[in-house]
Design a protein around this motif. Structure first.
Motif, PDB file in Angstrom:
ATOM      1  N   GLY A  32       0.817  -1.375  -0.031  1.00 11.02           N
ATOM      2  CA  GLY A  32       0.089  -0.165  -0.031  1.00 11.02           C
ATOM      3  C   GLY A  32       0.933   1.103   0.106  1.00 11.02           C
ATOM      4  O   GLY A  32       1.990   1.213   0.848  1.00 11.02           O
ATOM      5  N   LEU A  33       0.657   2.022  -0.864  1.00 11.52           N
ATOM      6  CA  LEU A  33       1.226   3.552  -0.879  1.00 11.52           C
ATOM      7  C   LEU A  33       0.619   4.495   0.112  1.00 11.52           C
ATOM      8  O   LEU A  33      -0.545   4.727  -0.174  1.00 11.52           O
ATOM      9  CB  LEU A  33       1.208   4.106  -2.358  1.00 11.52           C
ATOM     10  N   TRP A  34       1.247   4.832   0.985  1.00 11.21           N
ATOM     11  CA  TRP A  34       0.494   5.856   2.199  1.00 11.21           C
ATOM     12  C   TRP A  34       1.338   7.296   1.628  1.00 11.21           C
ATOM     13  O   TRP A  34       2.514   7.509   2.174  1.00 11.21           O
ATOM     14  CB  TRP A  34       0.635   5.457   3.417  1.00 11.21           C
ATOM     15  N   ILE A  35       0.582   8.050   0.895  1.00  8.89           N
ATOM     16  CA  ILE A  35       1.244   9.142   0.529  1.00  8.89           C
ATOM     17  C   ILE A  35       1.077  10.359   1.364  1.00  8.89           C
ATOM     18  O   ILE A  35      -0.027  10.881   1.600  1.00  8.89           O
ATOM     19  CB  ILE A  35       0.685   9.708  -0.899  1.00  8.89           C
ATOM     20  N   ILE A  36       2.142  10.559   1.966  1.00 11.04           N
ATOM     21  CA  ILE A  36       2.202  11.509   3.454  1.00 11.04           C
ATOM     22  C   ILE A  36       2.563  13.035   2.781  1.00 11.04           C
ATOM     23  O   ILE A  36       1.601  14.058   3.105  1.00 11.04           O
ATOM     24  CB  ILE A  36       3.345  11.588   4.143  1.00 11.04           C
ATOM     25  N   SER A  37       3.218  13.025   1.624  1.00 12.36           N
ATOM     26  CA  SER A  37       3.289  14.285   0.735  1.00 12.36           C
ATOM     27  C   SER A  37       3.785  14.060  -0.543  1.00 12.36           C
ATOM     28  O   SER A  37       4.661  13.227  -0.678  1.00 12.36           O
ATOM     29  CB  SER A  37       4.363  15.083   1.476  1.00 12.36           C
ATOM     30  N   ASP A  38       3.253  14.969  -1.419  1.00 14.72           N
ATOM     31  CA  ASP A  38       3.918  14.668  -2.862  1.00 14.72           C
ATOM     32  C   ASP A  38       4.596  15.773  -3.325  1.00 14.72           C
ATOM     33  O   ASP A  38       5.177  16.067  -4.315  1.00 14.72           O
ATOM     34  CB  ASP A  38       2.710  14.438  -3.933  1.00 14.72           C
ATOM     35  N   ASN A  62       6.958   9.531   2.293  1.00 12.01           N
ATOM     36  CA  ASN A  62       5.862   8.531   2.050  1.00 12.01           C
ATOM     37  C   ASN A  62       6.190   7.175   2.471  1.00 12.01           C
ATOM     38  O   ASN A  62       7.504   6.880   2.658  1.00 12.01           O
ATOM     39  CB  ASN A  62       5.290   8.552   0.534  1.00 12.01           C
ATOM     40  N   ILE A  63       5.279   6.321   2.861  1.00 12.02           N
ATOM     41  CA  ILE A  63       5.354   5.033   3.543  1.00 12.02           C
ATOM     42  C   ILE A  63       4.593   3.981   2.763  1.00 12.02           C
ATOM     43  O   ILE A  63       3.739   4.316   2.084  1.00 12.02           O
ATOM     44  CB  ILE A  63       4.569   5.195   4.969  1.00 12.02           C
ATOM     45  N   SER A  80       4.850  11.679   9.061  1.00 13.98           N
ATOM     46  CA  SER A  80       5.806  10.458   8.543  1.00 13.98           C
ATOM     47  C   SER A  80       5.721   9.950  10.124  1.00 13.98           C
ATOM     48  O   SER A  80       5.244   8.456  10.295  1.00 13.98           O
ATOM     49  CB  SER A  80       7.198  10.527   8.124  1.00 13.98           C
ATOM     50  N   ILE A  81       6.056  10.464  11.090  1.00 16.36           N
ATOM     51  CA  ILE A  81       6.244  10.022  12.589  1.00 16.36           C
ATOM     52  C   ILE A  81       4.778   9.493  13.014  1.00 16.36           C
ATOM     53  O   ILE A  81       4.666   8.415  13.431  1.00 16.36           O
ATOM     54  CB  ILE A  81       6.745  11.251  13.662  1.00 16.36           C
ATOM     55  N   GLU A  82       3.819  10.267  12.783  1.00 17.64           N
ATOM     56  CA  GLU A  82       2.504   9.826  12.962  1.00 17.64           C
ATOM     57  C   GLU A  82       2.040   8.716  12.456  1.00 17.64           C
ATOM     58  O   GLU A  82       1.486   7.774  12.965  1.00 17.64           O
ATOM     59  CB  GLU A  82       1.508  10.950  12.836  1.00 17.64           C
ATOM     60  N   ALA A  83       2.623   8.618  11.223  1.00 17.83           N
ATOM     61  CA  ALA A  83       2.075   7.432  10.411  1.00 17.83           C
ATOM     62  C   ALA A  83       2.718   6.375  10.912  1.00 17.83           C
ATOM     63  O   ALA A  83       2.137   5.109  11.132  1.00 17.83           O
ATOM     64  CB  ALA A  83       2.199   7.685   8.851  1.00 17.83           C
ATOM     65  N   MET A  84       3.947   6.344  11.322  1.00 20.42           N
ATOM     66  CA  MET A  84       4.672   5.082  11.804  1.00 20.42           C
ATOM     67  C   MET A  84       4.225   4.573  12.982  1.00 20.42           C
ATOM     68  O   MET A  84       3.854   3.488  13.463  1.00 20.42           O
ATOM     69  CB  MET A  84       6.300   5.475  12.049  1.00 20.42           C
ATOM     70  N   GLN A  85       3.754   5.575  14.067  1.00 23.82           N
ATOM     71  CA  GLN A  85       3.127   5.209  15.278  1.00 23.82           C
ATOM     72  C   GLN A  85       1.876   4.761  15.078  1.00 23.82           C
ATOM     73  O   GLN A  85       1.340   3.620  15.919  1.00 23.82           O
ATOM     74  CB  GLN A  85       2.889   6.601  16.006  1.00 23.82           C
TER      75      GLN A  85
END
Lengths: 330, 330
Positions: A194-200, A302-303, A276-281
Motif C-alpha cells: 500500500g502506498l501511503w502518500i504523506i506528501s507529494d 511517504n510510507i 511520517s512520525i504519526e503514520a509510523m506510530q
C-alpha cells in the motif's frame, strides 16, 4: 579491469556501430519497492553500489515512448518540459549515450505516480527509457545487459526492468559489468503493498546527494554493509518460505536502519515529516492491536505498507489515504 | 576482580559498620545535559557504561531533604507518593543500600523541572539523594566515591554531583570502582542552554529499557563506541579552545547518532514526536539564516538548545516556548 565511464560501458555492451533508428518505440517499466535497501555507492558515475539489494515491483510505473522527430522534445505527464531543466538534461544525457548527433527524438513519459516524492519514479523512468531505446535502435540486448545500462541512469533502475521479486547483485568489478539485477524465482501473490502518500512535494535533498553525504559523514554507515548482508539472506529465506512476519520485520528494520544512517550524518538528513512520525506510530499501534502490517520508507516522506491480501479491506478502512496494490503485473 | 552487587559496592566504599543517623539533612544536585551521550551498559545492575560521556550541568536540579521519622514517607514536588509505586520503590531500594532496618525516613524531593520527560530528573534525583545520605549518615565520602554511589541509582547521576563540564570515565573494572565522573578544569560562562519543552508527558519507554533494546537489537550499535571515543576528544578540544561551532556540531551529531542507533533497533525506538521534527527543522532553518544555534536530545521528545549568551534575546523572540539558562550554578 579499469573503471569505465558511462559511454565506454554502453560501447562495451552494444559496440560502436550506429544502430538504425525505428520511427517509434514504447515501453513500460514498473516502480520497485526495495525490501532490502540500496544506500551508498562505490562508484558514483556508474552507480555501482556498496551492497546488493532486493525489491518487489508494483503494477505501477513509467510509460515511455520515443518518436523520430526534427528536434528534441520532452513531455512529462502530458506537459512539455524545458530542455534546460535538470530533469530534461539528465534524461537526454542518458539518451546521448545511445544515439549519434543526427538522431533527434520526441520523448513522452508518463508516471502512474508523483515524480520526485521518494516513490522511485526515477528508477521506473530510466528502466522504461532503457527498454524504449533498446527497441528504438533494435539493440536486442539481454535482460542482464539492459539492467546494467538502466543502472547508469539511476542505480535502482537496474531493478525496475523486472516484475516480482528482484535482486540487484552489487558486483565486484571496477567496470560494473557484473553489477545487474535479476528476478528471483519466486511468487507470492497475496503479498500486497500500500502506498501511503504523506506528501507529494519534491524532496528537499535528492537521494544521490543524501547517499553521498551519508557515506562521507555518518559514523554509523560503516555498520551498514554487514546489516544488508544479513538482511538479504533473511529476506530470501522469508520469501522462499512465505514467512510474512519475517519479511515484514526485516524490511521495516532495514528501512529504518537506512534512515538511521542518514540521521547520524552531518548535516543530518531527515526525510521524516511530522506526519511520517504519526503514520509510523499509527502502524505500530495497528500491529499491537493484532493487524499484521509492516512498512518501508525510501528517501522521501511517504510510507509503503506491507500486508497480506486478506487484511486489505481492514487496512483500507483504518487508513483512508491508502492506495493499495497487488504485487503482480496485471 | 569480580563483579559486585550494589550492596557490596556500597560496603566496599563505606564499610559495614552502622553509621549513626542525624536528625535531618538536605541537598541539591543539578540536572546535567550530556554533550557526548551515555548509551548502553556493560553491566546492567551496576550501571557500568560501554563508553565514557561528557556533560554540562544546569543551575536547575533536584532538592532533597531527609528527616528521621517513625515510618517511611515520600513527597515528590509537594505531593505524597504511594510507597508501592515504582518511583518510590526505586528510591527506597537505593536508600536501603545505606541504612539498617530501624532507620525510617521522611523524604522530600523537589524537581525544578518535569519528572520523567527526558530531562534527566532521575540523574539529579539520585545525585541529590546520594549527597543527602552522605550528610545524613555523616559518611564523609569523597566526590569520586559519591559519584560511584550515585551511579548505582542511575548511570547519569554519576555526573550530576558536579557543576560545569563533567566527564564520566567508563572504567574497565568489573566491580566498577573506576567508573565515576569528575569535573573538567574548564569554564565557559557565555555558553548557554535552552530547554525547549515539546511535551511533559512521561515517555513511552524508559531509557533503561530503550538502552538495553538498542544494545541487543540495533545493527548500528556496534559503531557507537568508536563514535563516542572520537566525539569525546573533539568535544574536549572544543571546550578547551572555546570553539562554539565545534562544540555545537559535535553535540548535535552525537545526540542524533544516539537516536539513530535506537531508530535501527527492533522494535524501533522513536522518542521524536511530530513536534520534535518540526522543532529540529526550525533550528536548522535558524542556523541557515545565520543564527548559530545547535541542539541535543535525550531519551525524550524535548530539545536542549546550545547557543552563546549574545544570541539569547534573539532566540527567545524566535522561540516563545524556550526556557533559557546559563550553565553556571548561581
Amino acid at each position: 579491469v579499469h573503471a569505465l565511464n558511462k559511454k565506454e560501458t554502453v560501447q562495451a555492451l552494444i559496440g560502436t556501430k550506429n544502430y538504425e533508428p525505428k520511427n517509434s518505440a514504447s515501453s513500460f517499466a514498473p516502480v520497485n519497492i526495495a525490501l532490502v535497501k540500496y544506500w551508498g555507492k562505490r562508484n558514483s558515475e556508474l552507480n555501482l553500489p556498496v551492497t546488493s539489494s532486493l525489491s518487489l515491483s508494483l503494477p505501477l510505473g513509467t510509460h515511455t515512448s520515443l518518436k523520430a522527430h526534427s528536434k528534441d522534445l520532452l513531455f512529462l505527464n502530458g506537459k512539455q518540459v524545458d530542455l534546460q531543466t535538470s530533469f530534461a538534461k539528465k534524461l537526454f544525457d542518458f539518451v546521448d549515450l545511445f544515439r549519434d548527433k543526427k538522431t533527434t527524438l520526441f520523448i513522452e513519459t508518463k508516471n502512474d505516480i508523483p515524480t520526485g516524492a521518494g516513490l522511485a519514479s526515477s528508477a521506473s523512468g530510466f528502466a522504461a527509457l532503457t527498454l524504449a531505446l533498446n527497441d528504438f535502435f533494435s539493440l536486442q540486448l539481454s535482460p542482464k545487459e539492459l539492467s546494467i545500462l538502466a543502472r547508469l541512469g539511476s542505480g535502482s533502475a537496474s531493478r525496475s526492468l523486472f516484475s516480482g521479486f528482484v535482486q540487484w547483485h552489487k558486483g565486484v568489478r571496477d567496470d560494473g559489468l557484473d553489477s545487474y539485477a535479476e528476478p528471483l524465482d519466486a511468487r507470492w501473490d497475496d503479498l500486497s503493498i500500500g502506498l501511503w502518500i504523506i506528501s507529494d512535494k519534491t524532496k528537499p535533498i535528492d537521494s544521490r546527494q543524501a547517499m553521498q553525504n551519508t557515506v562521507e559523514s555518518s559514523p554509523l554507515y560503516k555498520a551498514w554493509p554487514d546489516t544488508v548482508s544479513h538482511d538479504l539472506s533473511v529476506m530470501k529465506e522469508a520469501i522462499k518460505t512465505h514467512n510474512f512476519s519475517l519479511l515484514g520485520r526485516t524490511a521495516e528494520q532495514n528501512a529504518l536502519t537506512m534512515h538511521a544512517t542518514m540521521l547520524a550524518a552531518y548535516p543530518s538528513i531527515v526525510y521524516f515529516l511530522p506526519e511520517s512520525i504519526e503514520a509510523m506510530q499509527k502502524i505500530w499501534q495497528l500491529r499491537k492491536d493484532g493487524l499484521e502490517v509492516y512498512f518501508t520508507m525510501d528517501a522521501g516522506p511517504n510510507i509503503k505498507l506491507l500486508f497480506l491480501e486478506k487484511d486489505r479491506k481492514t487496512l483500507e478502512s483504518q487508513l483512508p489515504n491508502l492506495h493499495t496494490h497487488s504485487n503482480s503485473i496485471p
